[in-house]
Design a protein around this motif. Structure first.
Motif, short mmCIF file in Angstrom:
data_model
loop_
_atom_site.label_atom_id
_atom_site.label_comp_id
_atom_site.label_asym_id
_atom_site.label_seq_id
_atom_site.Cartn_x
_atom_site.Cartn_y
_atom_site.Cartn_z
N SER A 46 31.41 19.65 11.90
CA SER A 46 31.46 19.76 10.44
C SER A 46 31.39 18.37 9.80
N CYS A 47 31.27 18.40 8.48
CA CYS A 47 31.19 17.17 7.69
C CYS A 47 31.90 17.46 6.38
N LEU A 48 32.75 16.55 5.93
CA LEU A 48 33.48 16.74 4.67
C LEU A 48 33.11 15.61 3.71
N ALA A 49 32.25 15.92 2.76
CA ALA A 49 31.77 14.91 1.82
C ALA A 49 32.87 14.42 0.88
N ARG A 71 34.29 8.42 7.71
CA ARG A 71 35.30 9.11 6.89
C ARG A 71 34.96 10.57 6.65
N SER A 72 33.68 10.89 6.62
CA SER A 72 33.28 12.29 6.40
C SER A 72 33.31 13.10 7.68
N GLY A 73 33.28 12.42 8.83
CA GLY A 73 33.24 13.12 10.10
C GLY A 73 31.85 13.55 10.51
N ALA A 74 30.82 13.05 9.82
CA ALA A 74 29.44 13.43 10.11
C ALA A 74 28.95 12.75 11.39
N ARG A 75 27.99 13.39 12.03
CA ARG A 75 27.40 12.78 13.22
C ARG A 75 26.48 11.64 12.84
N PHE A 76 25.77 11.77 11.75
CA PHE A 76 24.95 10.68 11.25
C PHE A 76 24.83 10.78 9.74
N ALA A 77 24.42 9.68 9.12
CA ALA A 77 24.30 9.62 7.66
C ALA A 77 22.96 9.00 7.30
N PRO A 92 24.76 20.84 9.02
CA PRO A 92 26.12 20.64 8.50
C PRO A 92 26.81 19.40 9.06
N THR A 93 26.22 18.72 10.02
CA THR A 93 26.83 17.51 10.58
C THR A 93 26.21 16.24 10.01
N ARG A 94 25.31 16.37 9.03
CA ARG A 94 24.59 15.22 8.46
C ARG A 94 25.13 14.92 7.06
N LEU A 95 25.41 13.65 6.80
CA LEU A 95 25.85 13.21 5.48
C LEU A 95 24.63 12.65 4.75
N VAL A 106 25.29 7.61 -6.11
CA VAL A 106 25.60 8.56 -7.19
C VAL A 106 26.09 9.90 -6.66
N GLY A 107 26.00 10.14 -5.37
CA GLY A 107 26.45 11.42 -4.84
C GLY A 107 26.36 11.47 -3.33
#
Length: 111
Positions: A46-49, A71-77, A92-95, A106-107
């Motif tokens: 999971s990823c938490l934006a 910080r988001s827990g993403a696998r990659f950004a 769902p694992t990408r930021l 901005v987001g």
């Protein structure tokens, strides 16, 4: 060489002391008083934006993007310009970090 009584006792005491140091420690049973280990990030599925709100308004840099990923827990950004179309492939694992042409964040979303 003969060992006299006094020396024999000293040698025996030294050997007992050394043997005591080699004994394995006894296991301590776990009780309810032992705290849970800290959780630093959500599971990799999971990823938490919400964890990257601190970066809104900042200029994106490689170290900042990596901190946001952690910080988001993403696998990659990755960064995307606000004018770029959305990617039809959801992950769902990408930021996804949305930036203005000037580089200002901005987001962010997880998809």
């Amino acid at each position: 060489m003969r060992i006299h009584g006094r020396h024999w006792l000293s040698l025996a005491a030294l050997l007992l002391l050394a043997a005591g140091c080699q004994a394995p420690p006894k296991d301590r049973p776990l009780t309810s008083e032992v705290p849970e280990p800290p959780a630093f990030a959500p599971p990799p599925e999971s990823c938490l934006a919400e964890g990257v709100r601190f970066a809104l308004g900042l200029r994106v840099t490689a170290p900042l993007l990596e901190e946001m990923r952690q910080r988001s827990g993403a696998r990659f950004a990755r960064t995307l310009l606000v004018t770029d179309p959305s990617d039809p492939v959801l992950d769902p694992t990408r930021l996804n970090v949305r930036v203005e042409p000037s580089g200002r964040i901005v987001g962010a979303s997880c998809q």
